[in-house]
Each structure stands twice: as structure tokens, then as C-alpha cells.
Design a protein around this motif. Structure first.
Motif, PDB file in Angstrom:
ATOM      1  N   GLY A 167      31.534 -31.759 -34.940  1.00  0.00           N
ATOM      2  CA  GLY A 167      31.155 -33.121 -35.310  1.00  0.00           C
ATOM      3  C   GLY A 167      30.681 -33.938 -34.128  1.00  0.00           C
ATOM      4  N   GLY A 168      30.767 -33.358 -32.911  1.00  0.00           N
ATOM      5  CA  GLY A 168      30.276 -34.037 -31.719  1.00  0.00           C
ATOM      6  C   GLY A 168      28.792 -33.813 -31.518  1.00  0.00           C
ATOM      7  N   LEU A 169      28.277 -34.362 -30.427  1.00  0.00           N
ATOM      8  CA  LEU A 169      26.843 -34.279 -30.133  1.00  0.00           C
ATOM      9  C   LEU A 169      26.340 -32.844 -30.081  1.00  0.00           C
ATOM     10  CD1 LEU A 169      24.041 -35.146 -29.038  1.00  0.00           C
ATOM     11  CD2 LEU A 169      25.105 -35.281 -26.766  1.00  0.00           C
ATOM     12  N   ASP A 170      27.010 -31.992 -29.299  1.00  0.00           N
ATOM     13  CA  ASP A 170      26.494 -30.661 -29.007  1.00  0.00           C
ATOM     14  C   ASP A 170      26.333 -29.818 -30.278  1.00  0.00           C
ATOM     15  OD1 ASP A 170      26.860 -31.619 -26.430  1.00  0.00           O
ATOM     16  OD2 ASP A 170      28.808 -30.635 -26.212  1.00  0.00           O
ATOM     17  N   SER A 171      27.402 -29.717 -31.057  1.00  0.00           N
ATOM     18  CA  SER A 171      27.331 -28.860 -32.240  1.00  0.00           C
ATOM     19  C   SER A 171      26.486 -29.496 -33.340  1.00  0.00           C
ATOM     20  CB  SER A 171      28.732 -28.535 -32.758  1.00  0.00           C
ATOM     21  OG  SER A 171      29.424 -29.695 -33.159  1.00  0.00           O
ATOM     22  N   THR A 172      26.385 -30.838 -33.368  1.00  0.00           N
ATOM     23  CA  THR A 172      25.542 -31.499 -34.368  1.00  0.00           C
ATOM     24  C   THR A 172      24.063 -31.222 -34.095  1.00  0.00           C
ATOM     25  OG1 THR A 172      27.189 -33.247 -34.713  1.00  0.00           O
ATOM     26  CG2 THR A 172      24.931 -33.711 -35.413  1.00  0.00           C
ATOM     27  N   ALA A 173      23.674 -31.282 -32.818  1.00  0.00           N
ATOM     28  CA  ALA A 173      22.292 -30.942 -32.459  1.00  0.00           C
ATOM     29  C   ALA A 173      22.010 -29.477 -32.763  1.00  0.00           C
ATOM     30  CB  ALA A 173      22.054 -31.244 -30.981  1.00  0.00           C
ATOM     31  N   LEU A 174      22.983 -28.604 -32.460  1.00  0.00           N
ATOM     32  CA  LEU A 174      22.807 -27.179 -32.732  1.00  0.00           C
ATOM     33  C   LEU A 174      22.693 -26.933 -34.239  1.00  0.00           C
ATOM     34  CD1 LEU A 174      22.652 -24.252 -31.828  1.00  0.00           C
ATOM     35  CD2 LEU A 174      25.155 -24.215 -31.674  1.00  0.00           C
ATOM     36  N   ALA A 183      35.748 -34.906 -39.439  1.00  0.00           N
ATOM     37  CA  ALA A 183      35.505 -34.125 -40.647  1.00  0.00           C
ATOM     38  C   ALA A 183      34.417 -34.772 -41.496  1.00  0.00           C
ATOM     39  CB  ALA A 183      36.798 -33.978 -41.443  1.00  0.00           C
ATOM     40  N   SER A 184      34.454 -36.106 -41.596  1.00  0.00           N
ATOM     41  CA  SER A 184      33.433 -36.818 -42.375  1.00  0.00           C
ATOM     42  C   SER A 184      32.060 -36.669 -41.752  1.00  0.00           C
ATOM     43  CB  SER A 184      33.801 -38.306 -42.487  1.00  0.00           C
ATOM     44  OG  SER A 184      35.010 -38.468 -43.190  1.00  0.00           O
ATOM     45  N   ALA A 217      26.638 -34.320 -41.867  1.00  0.00           N
ATOM     46  CA  ALA A 217      25.601 -33.554 -41.171  1.00  0.00           C
ATOM     47  C   ALA A 217      25.231 -32.297 -41.954  1.00  0.00           C
ATOM     48  CB  ALA A 217      26.080 -33.184 -39.768  1.00  0.00           C
ATOM     49  N   CYS A 218      26.234 -31.608 -42.511  1.00  0.00           N
ATOM     50  CA  CYS A 218      25.952 -30.384 -43.266  1.00  0.00           C
ATOM     51  C   CYS A 218      25.254 -30.701 -44.587  1.00  0.00           C
ATOM     52  CB  CYS A 218      27.254 -29.629 -43.519  1.00  0.00           C
ATOM     53  SG  CYS A 218      27.873 -28.743 -42.066  1.00  0.00           S
ATOM     54  N   ARG A 219      25.615 -31.807 -45.192  1.00  0.00           N
ATOM     55  CA  ARG A 219      24.946 -32.208 -46.427  1.00  0.00           C
ATOM     56  C   ARG A 219      23.465 -32.466 -46.161  1.00  0.00           C
ATOM     57  NH1 ARG A 219      28.775 -35.269 -47.913  1.00  0.00           N
ATOM     58  NH2 ARG A 219      27.977 -37.177 -46.931  1.00  0.00           N
ATOM     59  N   ALA A 220      23.179 -33.153 -45.052  1.00  0.00           N
ATOM     60  CA  ALA A 220      21.784 -33.450 -44.703  1.00  0.00           C
ATOM     61  C   ALA A 220      21.013 -32.186 -44.353  1.00  0.00           C
ATOM     62  CB  ALA A 220      21.742 -34.434 -43.534  1.00  0.00           C
ATOM     63  N   ALA A 221      21.708 -31.212 -43.747  1.00  0.00           N
ATOM     64  CA  ALA A 221      21.041 -29.978 -43.322  1.00  0.00           C
ATOM     65  C   ALA A 221      21.010 -28.921 -44.421  1.00  0.00           C
ATOM     66  CB  ALA A 221      21.743 -29.410 -42.085  1.00  0.00           C
ATOM     67  N   GLY A 222      21.720 -29.182 -45.508  1.00  0.00           N
ATOM     68  CA  GLY A 222      21.763 -28.202 -46.591  1.00  0.00           C
ATOM     69  C   GLY A 222      22.554 -26.960 -46.239  1.00  0.00           C
ATOM     70  N   ALA A 246      18.537 -37.642 -30.268  1.00  0.00           N
ATOM     71  CA  ALA A 246      17.884 -38.954 -30.351  1.00  0.00           C
ATOM     72  C   ALA A 246      16.532 -38.846 -31.044  1.00  0.00           C
ATOM     73  CB  ALA A 246      17.725 -39.541 -28.952  1.00  0.00           C
ATOM     74  N   GLU A 247      15.771 -37.796 -30.725  1.00  0.00           N
ATOM     75  CA  GLU A 247      14.454 -37.600 -31.319  1.00  0.00           C
ATOM     76  C   GLU A 247      14.529 -37.446 -32.835  1.00  0.00           C
ATOM     77  OE1 GLU A 247      10.832 -34.257 -31.300  1.00  0.00           O
ATOM     78  OE2 GLU A 247      12.497 -34.114 -29.864  1.00  0.00           O
ATOM     79  N   HIS A 248      15.598 -36.792 -33.299  1.00  0.00           N
ATOM     80  CA  HIS A 248      15.729 -36.522 -34.732  1.00  0.00           C
ATOM     81  C   HIS A 248      16.667 -37.493 -35.439  1.00  0.00           C
ATOM     82  CE1 HIS A 248      13.410 -32.765 -34.694  1.00  0.00           C
ATOM     83  NE2 HIS A 248      13.912 -32.586 -33.489  1.00  0.00           N
ATOM     84  N   GLY A 249      17.115 -38.534 -34.730  1.00  0.00           N
ATOM     85  CA  GLY A 249      17.949 -39.556 -35.346  1.00  0.00           C
ATOM     86  C   GLY A 249      19.278 -39.037 -35.865  1.00  0.00           C
ATOM     87  N   LEU A 250      19.887 -38.104 -35.140  1.00  0.00           N
ATOM     88  CA  LEU A 250      21.137 -37.518 -35.593  1.00  0.00           C
ATOM     89  C   LEU A 250      22.320 -38.427 -35.269  1.00  0.00           C
ATOM     90  CD1 LEU A 250      20.624 -33.808 -34.444  1.00  0.00           C
ATOM     91  CD2 LEU A 250      19.945 -34.893 -36.600  1.00  0.00           C
ATOM     92  N   ALA A 251      23.339 -38.387 -36.116  1.00  0.00           N
ATOM     93  CA  ALA A 251      24.573 -39.149 -35.898  1.00  0.00           C
ATOM     94  C   ALA A 251      25.711 -38.162 -35.666  1.00  0.00           C
ATOM     95  CB  ALA A 251      24.874 -40.028 -37.108  1.00  0.00           C
ATOM     96  N   TRP A 252      26.619 -38.518 -34.780  1.00  0.00           N
ATOM     97  CA  TRP A 252      27.766 -37.651 -34.489  1.00  0.00           C
ATOM     98  C   TRP A 252      28.971 -38.506 -34.141  1.00  0.00           C
ATOM     99  CZ3 TRP A 252      23.563 -38.338 -31.325  1.00  0.00           C
ATOM    100  CH2 TRP A 252      23.798 -38.913 -30.070  1.00  0.00           C
ATOM    101  N   ALA A 253      30.137 -37.881 -34.027  1.00  0.00           N
ATOM    102  CA  ALA A 253      31.374 -38.583 -33.677  1.00  0.00           C
ATOM    103  C   ALA A 253      31.717 -38.304 -32.220  1.00  0.00           C
ATOM    104  CB  ALA A 253      32.516 -38.123 -34.587  1.00  0.00           C
ATOM    105  N   GLU A 254      32.260 -39.310 -31.547  1.00  0.00           N
ATOM    106  CA  GLU A 254      32.678 -39.165 -30.152  1.00  0.00           C
ATOM    107  C   GLU A 254      34.180 -38.918 -30.100  1.00  0.00           C
ATOM    108  OE1 GLU A 254      31.059 -38.880 -27.473  1.00  0.00           O
ATOM    109  OE2 GLU A 254      29.040 -39.621 -27.930  1.00  0.00           O
ATOM    110  N   ASP A 255      34.589 -37.860 -29.415  1.00  0.00           N
ATOM    111  CA  ASP A 255      36.004 -37.527 -29.289  1.00  0.00           C
ATOM    112  C   ASP A 255      36.628 -38.385 -28.189  1.00  0.00           C
ATOM    113  OD1 ASP A 255      38.498 -36.421 -29.045  1.00  0.00           O
ATOM    114  OD2 ASP A 255      37.802 -34.335 -28.998  1.00  0.00           O
TER     115      ASP A 255
END
Length: 293
Positions: free
Chosen positions: A40-47, A79-80, A85-90, A174-183
Motif C-alpha cells: 500500500g506504500g509508494l513502491d509497491s503501488t507504482a509496481l 488495507a483500504s 489500487a487493485c480495484r483501479a488496476a483490475g 506522480a505521472e500516473h496520479g497514483l495514491a498510496w499510504a505512508e507508513d
């Protein structure tokens, strides 16, 4: 020194570069099922975003797993964030409630035969890992740090981002407007990694801007040395093993360094953690058998 090392002009992180990184880590990934470890953080959300596009293009099955540690109020937010993110990515997501120290065991247990668990450790994580291992007095295997591909459960773990800087992942997000959670634990300097990130690495990068690249190169050299030591240990063990037991007489005939190398290798083969170096180098070790450990 590190400051003199030229910076490579790499293709910006994205689907095409990820495909090349996966090819380098595991040429057979297109014929397997993929499972992303999603924090849910930056790294895995971008991946997740790049991998979902790549998996769809290559018709490779992809799912995601999130381990909810439940150790802090922010756990539900992570978790949210993963669900959104998974819902948006299918991409289908499974959330597993488990303590942090059991994370990899839980992920390994959920892999199907031959499935690849893709994780988001990047070049800056590798730098932190090598420094932590060095400060703990690790040997060659420890300083080899994280491999791009390793066995995990009935499948494999892939770390395709080890040559990608965190700033590249941030630019992609940032380019793809992704949102993530900061631990919030990442900002607590009572943890070794957070302390390195906040207090030590900024000073290192100021003096040696290419530190992450050069240390990553050193970790690959250590990995090569570790494989050579494993090969030597296997050859030495051929005459020292008898029905799962190491012969003390055969070990005594070896030079000290090779004797210790064999014992370390053998213990790892048996799925056991080697003891500290001082224990292995004791002048009169006890009889060594798997049943006695």
C-alpha cells in the motif's frame, strides 16, 4: 571513489523497462502466474500499476496479496489503499491478517507451484540492506544482500526493481496520479532502516551521489563470491557427508576456512540457521548431526 562514478542514463521506469527487468531476473516469468506483495506504500503501488499493464499485455495471470499486520491504527488505511489500487488496476486482492514477523511465511504458504511472488524492493532498499548487514558483521552471503530471484515456498520471489531508484518510482507515481499510504513507522528513527534513511544516507549521498549504484554493484560481487563458496563447500562435503552426518575426521583434514564454509553450507542445506562465527570456530566442536540440532 563513488562520487566519480558516472551515472547511467536509464530508460524511465514504466511498463517497457519493467518487462526488461523481469526478463533479466527470470526469463520464464511469462509462462508463470504472478503474485504481487502489495504493502500500500509508494513502491509497491507504482509496481502494481506497471505490472498490471504488463501482465494484461502479455496475458499473464496476476493477483495481489496484502499482509495486514494490525499493529497500528494506520493498518486499516493500508488495507483500504491496497483495495482501491487493485480495484483501479483490475487485479484481484487477498488481505491476510498476520503479525509482521510472519509476513514472508504467510506469502510463501499462499504461493501455488511455480508461482512468482513479485516484491518492490528497489536500489535504495538494497543500499540500506548492505549497510545494515555490514554493521552487523555479516559475511559474504549477508553482504550479497537481496537477489533478484530466489526460491520461496513452492514458487519463486522476484525483485525486479533492484536497479531502480526510489525517486524513479515516485516520478512514475506522480505521472500516473497514483495514491498510496505512508507508513508512520518509516519515520521512527528507533528502527535501523528509518535511522539510516533519515540520518545517515543523506550525508552519504551528499558526499557520494552514486552510492546506491556502486554498493549495488558490490553486492553483486559478493553474490558471485557466495556462489563460489557454496560450490567449494559442496565439493568438500562430497567426501565428508555420510548418511546425513558430517565426518569430524574429514572436516579436520580441511583448512579452517574451508571447514567453517562446509558447516555453514551444510546447515543451510538442512534448513537450519548457522550459529555465530565464534561457535563455528570453537577448537573442539561437538559431533555435528541434524538430529542433534
Amino acid at each position: 571513489g563513488c562520487s566519480a562514478a558516472p551515472r547511467r542514463t536509464a530508460v524511465p521506469f514504466g511498463v517497457e523497462r519493467l518487462a526488461g527487468l523481469l526478463d533479466a531476473a527470470d526469463p520464464g516469468w511469462r509462462d508463470a502466474r504472478l503474485c504481487l506483495a502489495l504493502s500500500g506504500g509508494l513502491d509497491s503501488t507504482a509496481l502494481l500499476h506497471a505490472l498490471a499493464a504488463l501482465a494484461a499485455r502479455e496475458s499473464v495471470p496476476l493477483r495481489a496479496l496484502h499482509v495486514d499486520h494490525g499493529l497500528q491504527p494506520e493498518s486499516a488505511a493500508f488495507a483500504s489503499a491496497c483495495e482501491a489500487a487493485c480495484r483501479a488496476a483490475g487485479v484481484p486482492l487477498e488481505v491476510v491478517a498476520l503479525a509482521r514477523e510472519r509476513r514472508y511465511a504467510a506469502l510463501a504458504e499462499r504461493l501455488t507451484a511455480g508461482e512468482r511472488l513479485v516484491t518492490a524492493q528497489h536500489r535504495d532498499d538494497q543500499l540500506e540492506t548492505v549497510l545494515i548487514q555490514l554493521l552487523r558483521g555479516a559475511g559474504v552471503a549477508g553482504l550479497a544482500a537481496m537477489p533478484a530471484r530466489s526460491e520461496l515456498g513452492s514458487g519463486w520471489q522476484l525483485r525486479p526493481l533492484l536497479d531502480v531508484a526510489r525517486e524513479e518510482l515516485a516520478a512514475y507515481a506522480a505521472e500516473h496520479g497514483l495514491a498510496w499510504a505512508e507508513d508512520p513507522m518509516n519515520g521512527s528513527t528507533r528502527f535501523d532502516r528509518a535511522y539510516l534513511r533519515a540520518r545517515v544516507l543523506p550525508a552519504i549521498r551528499e558526499r557520494w551521489p552514486a552510492a546506491a549504484e556502486t554498493v549495488s554493484r558490490s553486492s553483486r560481487h559478493f553474490a558471485e563470491a557466495s556462489r563460489l563458496l557454496a560450490g567449494l563447500a559442496e565439493a568438500d562435503a562430497a567426501s565428508a557427508l555420510d548418511d546425513g552426518r558430517l565426518s569430524l575426521a574429514a572436516l579436520a583434514a580441511l583448512p579452517r576456512e574451508r571447514r567453517v564454509n562446509v558447516v555453514r553450507w551444510w546447515l543451510r542445506q538442512e534448513g537450519l540457521r548457522p550459529p555465530p562465527a565464534a561457535r563455528l570456530e570453537a577448537p573442539r566442536p561437538p559431533a555435528i548431526t541434524t538430529t542433534g540440532l
